[in-house]
Scaffold this active site. Sequence first.
Site, PDB file in Angstrom:
ATOM      1  N   HIS A 185      -3.925   1.113  12.054  1.00 17.43           N
ATOM      2  CA  HIS A 185      -3.792  -0.408  12.629  1.00 17.43           C
ATOM      3  C   HIS A 185      -5.152  -0.946  13.179  1.00 17.43           C
ATOM      4  O   HIS A 185      -5.992  -0.073  13.744  1.00 17.43           O
ATOM      5  CB  HIS A 185      -2.870   0.136  13.847  1.00 17.43           C
ATOM      6  CG  HIS A 185      -2.880  -1.237  15.068  1.00 17.43           C
ATOM      7  ND1 HIS A 185      -2.849  -2.354  14.490  1.00 17.43           N
ATOM      8  CD2 HIS A 185      -2.728  -1.059  16.317  1.00 17.43           C
ATOM      9  CE1 HIS A 185      -2.599  -3.067  15.377  1.00 17.43           C
ATOM     10  NE2 HIS A 185      -2.342  -2.376  16.572  1.00 17.43           N
ATOM     11  N   ASN A 198     -10.292  -2.827   2.418  1.00 17.21           N
ATOM     12  CA  ASN A 198     -10.091  -2.590   1.030  1.00 17.21           C
ATOM     13  C   ASN A 198     -11.300  -2.564   0.171  1.00 17.21           C
ATOM     14  O   ASN A 198     -12.466  -2.488   0.747  1.00 17.21           O
ATOM     15  CB  ASN A 198      -9.599  -4.277   0.417  1.00 17.21           C
ATOM     16  CG  ASN A 198      -8.068  -4.294   0.958  1.00 17.21           C
ATOM     17  OD1 ASN A 198      -7.138  -3.253   1.074  1.00 17.21           O
ATOM     18  ND2 ASN A 198      -7.470  -5.593   0.949  1.00 17.21           N
ATOM     19  N   HIS A 215       0.813  -1.285  -0.245  1.00 18.44           N
ATOM     20  CA  HIS A 215      -0.062  -0.042  -0.111  1.00 18.44           C
ATOM     21  C   HIS A 215       0.868   1.335   0.063  1.00 18.44           C
ATOM     22  O   HIS A 215       0.533   2.305   0.628  1.00 18.44           O
ATOM     23  CB  HIS A 215      -1.003  -0.002   1.154  1.00 18.44           C
ATOM     24  CG  HIS A 215      -2.171  -0.985   1.214  1.00 18.44           C
ATOM     25  ND1 HIS A 215      -3.087  -0.937   0.640  1.00 18.44           N
ATOM     26  CD2 HIS A 215      -2.013  -2.186   1.755  1.00 18.44           C
ATOM     27  CE1 HIS A 215      -3.958  -2.099   1.097  1.00 18.44           C
ATOM     28  NE2 HIS A 215      -3.239  -2.946   1.364  1.00 18.44           N
ATOM     29  N   TYR A 236       0.908  -4.284  12.280  1.00 14.59           N
ATOM     30  CA  TYR A 236       0.764  -2.767  11.933  1.00 14.59           C
ATOM     31  C   TYR A 236       1.455  -1.782  12.905  1.00 14.59           C
ATOM     32  O   TYR A 236       2.398  -1.041  12.710  1.00 14.59           O
ATOM     33  CB  TYR A 236      -0.635  -2.436  11.843  1.00 14.59           C
ATOM     34  CG  TYR A 236      -1.570  -2.700  10.650  1.00 14.59           C
ATOM     35  CD1 TYR A 236      -1.576  -4.190  10.432  1.00 14.59           C
ATOM     36  CD2 TYR A 236      -1.843  -1.962   9.572  1.00 14.59           C
ATOM     37  CE1 TYR A 236      -2.296  -4.717   9.383  1.00 14.59           C
ATOM     38  CE2 TYR A 236      -2.551  -2.600   8.509  1.00 14.59           C
ATOM     39  CZ  TYR A 236      -2.501  -3.936   8.361  1.00 14.59           C
ATOM     40  OH  TYR A 236      -3.261  -4.097   7.121  1.00 14.59           O
TER      41      TYR A 236
HETATM   42 FE1  HDE Z   1      -2.596  -4.578   5.309  1.00 12.17          FE
HETATM   43  N1  HDE Z   1      -0.662  -3.904   5.987  1.00 12.17           N
HETATM   44  N2  HDE Z   1      -1.952  -6.573   5.894  1.00 12.17           N
HETATM   45  N3  HDE Z   1      -4.637  -5.542   4.943  1.00 12.17           N
HETATM   46  N4  HDE Z   1      -3.220  -2.998   4.899  1.00 12.17           N
HETATM   47  C1  HDE Z   1      -0.353  -2.694   5.760  1.00 12.17           C
HETATM   48  O1  HDE Z   1       0.719  -1.324   7.500  1.00 12.17           O
HETATM   49  C2  HDE Z   1      -0.793  -6.767   6.672  1.00 12.17           C
HETATM   50  C3  HDE Z   1      -4.709  -6.964   5.103  1.00 12.17           C
HETATM   51  C4  HDE Z   1      -4.406  -2.574   4.449  1.00 12.17           C
HETATM   52  O2  HDE Z   1      -3.194   3.590   3.967  1.00 12.17           O
HETATM   53  C5  HDE Z   1       0.949  -2.480   6.428  1.00 12.17           C
HETATM   54  O3  HDE Z   1       0.980   0.916   7.730  1.00 12.17           O
HETATM   55  C6  HDE Z   1      -0.594  -8.196   7.060  1.00 12.17           C
HETATM   56  C7  HDE Z   1      -6.164  -7.078   4.696  1.00 12.17           C
HETATM   57  C8  HDE Z   1      -4.626  -1.222   3.959  1.00 12.17           C
HETATM   58  O4  HDE Z   1      -1.700   3.386   5.380  1.00 12.17           O
HETATM   59  C9  HDE Z   1       1.366  -3.384   6.891  1.00 12.17           C
HETATM   60  C10 HDE Z   1      -1.983  -8.790   6.545  1.00 12.17           C
HETATM   61  C11 HDE Z   1      -6.467  -5.869   4.475  1.00 12.17           C
HETATM   62  C12 HDE Z   1      -3.106  -0.919   4.328  1.00 12.17           C
HETATM   63  C13 HDE Z   1       0.275  -4.452   6.615  1.00 12.17           C
HETATM   64  C14 HDE Z   1      -2.627  -7.579   5.815  1.00 12.17           C
HETATM   65  C15 HDE Z   1      -5.424  -4.919   4.685  1.00 12.17           C
HETATM   66  C16 HDE Z   1      -2.429  -1.808   4.767  1.00 12.17           C
HETATM   67  C17 HDE Z   1       1.845  -1.617   5.277  1.00 12.17           C
HETATM   68  C18 HDE Z   1      -2.459 -10.310   6.708  1.00 12.17           C
HETATM   69  C19 HDE Z   1      -8.009  -5.402   4.124  1.00 12.17           C
HETATM   70  C20 HDE Z   1      -2.722   0.606   4.061  1.00 12.17           C
HETATM   71  C21 HDE Z   1       1.936  -0.297   5.963  1.00 12.17           C
HETATM   72  C22 HDE Z   1      -2.349 -10.701   7.976  1.00 12.17           C
HETATM   73  C23 HDE Z   1      -9.114  -5.766   5.178  1.00 12.17           C
HETATM   74  C24 HDE Z   1      -3.051   1.413   5.153  1.00 12.17           C
HETATM   75  C25 HDE Z   1       1.363  -0.150   7.284  1.00 12.17           C
HETATM   76  C26 HDE Z   1      -2.499   2.878   4.887  1.00 12.17           C
HETATM   77  C27 HDE Z   1      -1.143  -1.544   5.087  1.00 12.17           C
HETATM   78  C28 HDE Z   1       0.240  -5.922   7.012  1.00 12.17           C
HETATM   79  C29 HDE Z   1      -3.954  -8.106   5.366  1.00 12.17           C
HETATM   80  C30 HDE Z   1      -5.560  -3.482   4.385  1.00 12.17           C
HETATM   81  C31 HDE Z   1       2.736  -4.277   6.771  1.00 12.17           C
HETATM   82  C32 HDE Z   1       0.371  -9.020   7.935  1.00 12.17           C
HETATM   83  C33 HDE Z   1      -6.855  -8.221   4.806  1.00 12.17           C
HETATM   84  C34 HDE Z   1      -5.734  -0.585   3.668  1.00 12.17           C
HETATM   85  O5  HDE Z   1       1.487  -3.525   8.299  1.00 12.17           O
END
Ligand code: HDE
Length: 705
Positions: free
Chosen positions: A340, A148, A76, A363
């Site tokens: 988060h 999402n 992202h 997060y």
């Molecule tokens: Fe994320 N995801 N994600 N994700 N995600 C990040 O956090 C992660 C997942 C989502 O505009 C990271 O600050 C793991 C689902 C959005 O700043 C990180 C898993 C959904 C955004 C991270 C998921 C999301 C992130 C990268 C599986 C939809 C952007 C930078 C367990 C429900 C937020 C950060 C923004 C961002 C990890 C799965 C949505 C690395 C480990 C499911 C919208 O922490």
Amino acid sequence: MSTPTPEASGESGPKQSARPTHPQGTALTTSQGTPLRDTDHSLKAGPRGPILLQDHHLREKITHFDHERIPERVVHARGAGAHGRFISYGTGSRICSAGFLAEGVETPVFVRFSTVAGSRGSADTVRDTRGFATKFYTEEGVFDLVGNNIPVFFIQDGIKFPDVVHSVKPHPDLEIPQAQSAHDTFWDFVSEHTQAQAHTMWFMSDRGIPRSYRMMEGFGVHTFKMVAPDGTTSLVKFHWKPRLGVHSLVWEEALLANGADPDFHRRDLAEAIKAGAFPEWELGVQVFEDNEEQMFEGIDLLDPTKFVPEELAPVQLIGKMVLDRNPANYFAETEQVAFHPGHLVPGIDVTNDPLLQVRLFSYIDTQITRLGGPNFSQLPINLPHAPVNDMLRDGMHQTYVHEGIAPYHPNSLDGGCPFMAGEGDNIRPPFIDVPEHVAEALKERGNPVSFEDHFSQVTMFYRSLDTQEQLHVQQAYSFELGKCASEQVRKRQLQALANIDAGLCAAVAHELGLPAPEADTEVPESELCPSVSQMGGMWPIDGRVLGIVASHSTPAKAIELLVANANLRGLKPLLLAPTGGSLADGSPVDRTLLTARSIEFDAIVVAAALSPAPDSRVDLDAKAGVIRPPGAEELDPRLVLLLQEAYRQGKAIVTVEQDEGFFEDIGLPAMGPGLVKATIESAIQDTATLLASHRVWERFDIPTS
Ligand code: HDE
């Protein structure tokens, strides 16, 4: 005495009064506040001599510059943000005690939309999932809804997240392709790991190339828990419903925009807000009984690769969000915002969804690297609007000047403060983790059996789409797999498609020149779920972009009327003329034939047939790459190209007082859907009517088989 908080002490965060955040109108200073009179020349030993080490202003300026970048988000990374407010309808209060869901409560929000795979500088309109993350600054603390635009996810267990992300990221050897899923490693992973088929199907559909962030649904994906004031709990799935409807680009637009305007979505969001066409969504929840099974109509509510069709559980609306302010500074706000899923408020809690559980860990961890330490919640964009009185101390970039001597609990030296909510401070309800019975179980690495069905909802989704949308899905898979070099990968994904729908598989296999395999699992017959289709309906057209083709000799009155009518309907008119300057009514030209491209416009009104200067004609033909139809000798080929592309992309083209044969002259049918001959008075009304259904769908071929 409790430790003073910025709020409690009447300050809004760190003491910054001496630091201008908007330096215009004041003298330049060093970071220490010393006024400067020259920042253009280094201190040298004579005008041609070496630079002196003692030039502390030079060293400060360059050193700070050297450290201007922070690590981009690992996923992202590319995003766009906006401020706004959430107004609660009060309907959520029946099942949720969160104060911000009480009737009429208005809560400030910041939203960040994003793509997933690409790096920070990648293009907006790639085929990808979009992030839709909302920070609610409630009076009971920050609530982050980090969702999402697709309601299902690639994986069921967060332990697989590095795998799916490594597969979609550029290949490690050459770091290509950027921001693309159309390559071997991605399809290698998802064809092996069939639980990813649900998510891939959604983003091979038109959902993968949204027309605008303003026209996307948002989903919390996981099931969450809501707690009513009397302690009863419900399971819920969050939905954001855009007022403008859910609309997408066509593939040609997405490809062109990647080159012609890589900031397409970012620009669209900012310009709509600037023009007062504030994007709006309603927040809704699907509500389920919180029972021990946590299943609904055979769907496992803890499986994030499944969604619950709205036909089975309608979305109940609980509030409205309006985005009405652009960020003042991209880095400070959109880049530094830290979401988060564990930022929860009393009344909202998590479930045991194994994807959500891993996210709760990830997060905070990522922000520590990305934002340089554990104090990121003190950054202005992350600062809660509720009073903060934690016992977290020190660390990199600490900006609070904490008072007191006993940041531990219990203590007797700082008056026993902070109290636990419910002891001294009864006013604010505390967060209570919902007590839950955890069944006696064997410690193991594994999934429930209900997680094993990887295909039935994928089939249901595909078959619920309209024929034209299905065609787009076929083309998307054909393109993506066509870019895979490995035949075993292509064949394995074809096998997955055979298990989803034989027709889809046959269409893609035909494009790839490979035999279509038979299904090796039973393709289930399931009820359709027409609510997943984007087709049909009439939608508000606020902020839609209208190209008005005019020349420097188009009468002022005509331009005035067209622009006024467009503004009246909330459209954003862009005046397009052969060259820059002003038109007869004094309006500045917004786009010239050199700078305009079809993707910028949702519809086009042709108020003037533009012709090129005679001596540049041949050259322009070659540059525009257009074969000019015989009738169009007098037209500038770039206008012909613009209109031909707009036609292919299903856009309304309305001509005002042009020759009878205008459409034929530019190689289009004399009459056809969305090709209109209008008067100056009727042109905008005609366009608006066509725009309300987003696109002239009749233009697209419908497959016969
Ligand atoms: Fe994320 N995801 N994600 N994700 N995600 C990040 O956090 C992660 C997942 C989502 O505009 C990271 O600050 C793991 C689902 C959005 O700043 C990180 C898993 C959904 C955004 C991270 C998921 C999301 C992130 C990268 C599986 C939809 C952007 C930078 C367990 C429900 C937020 C950060 C923004 C961002 C990890 C799965 C949505 C690395 C480990 C499911 C919208 O922490």
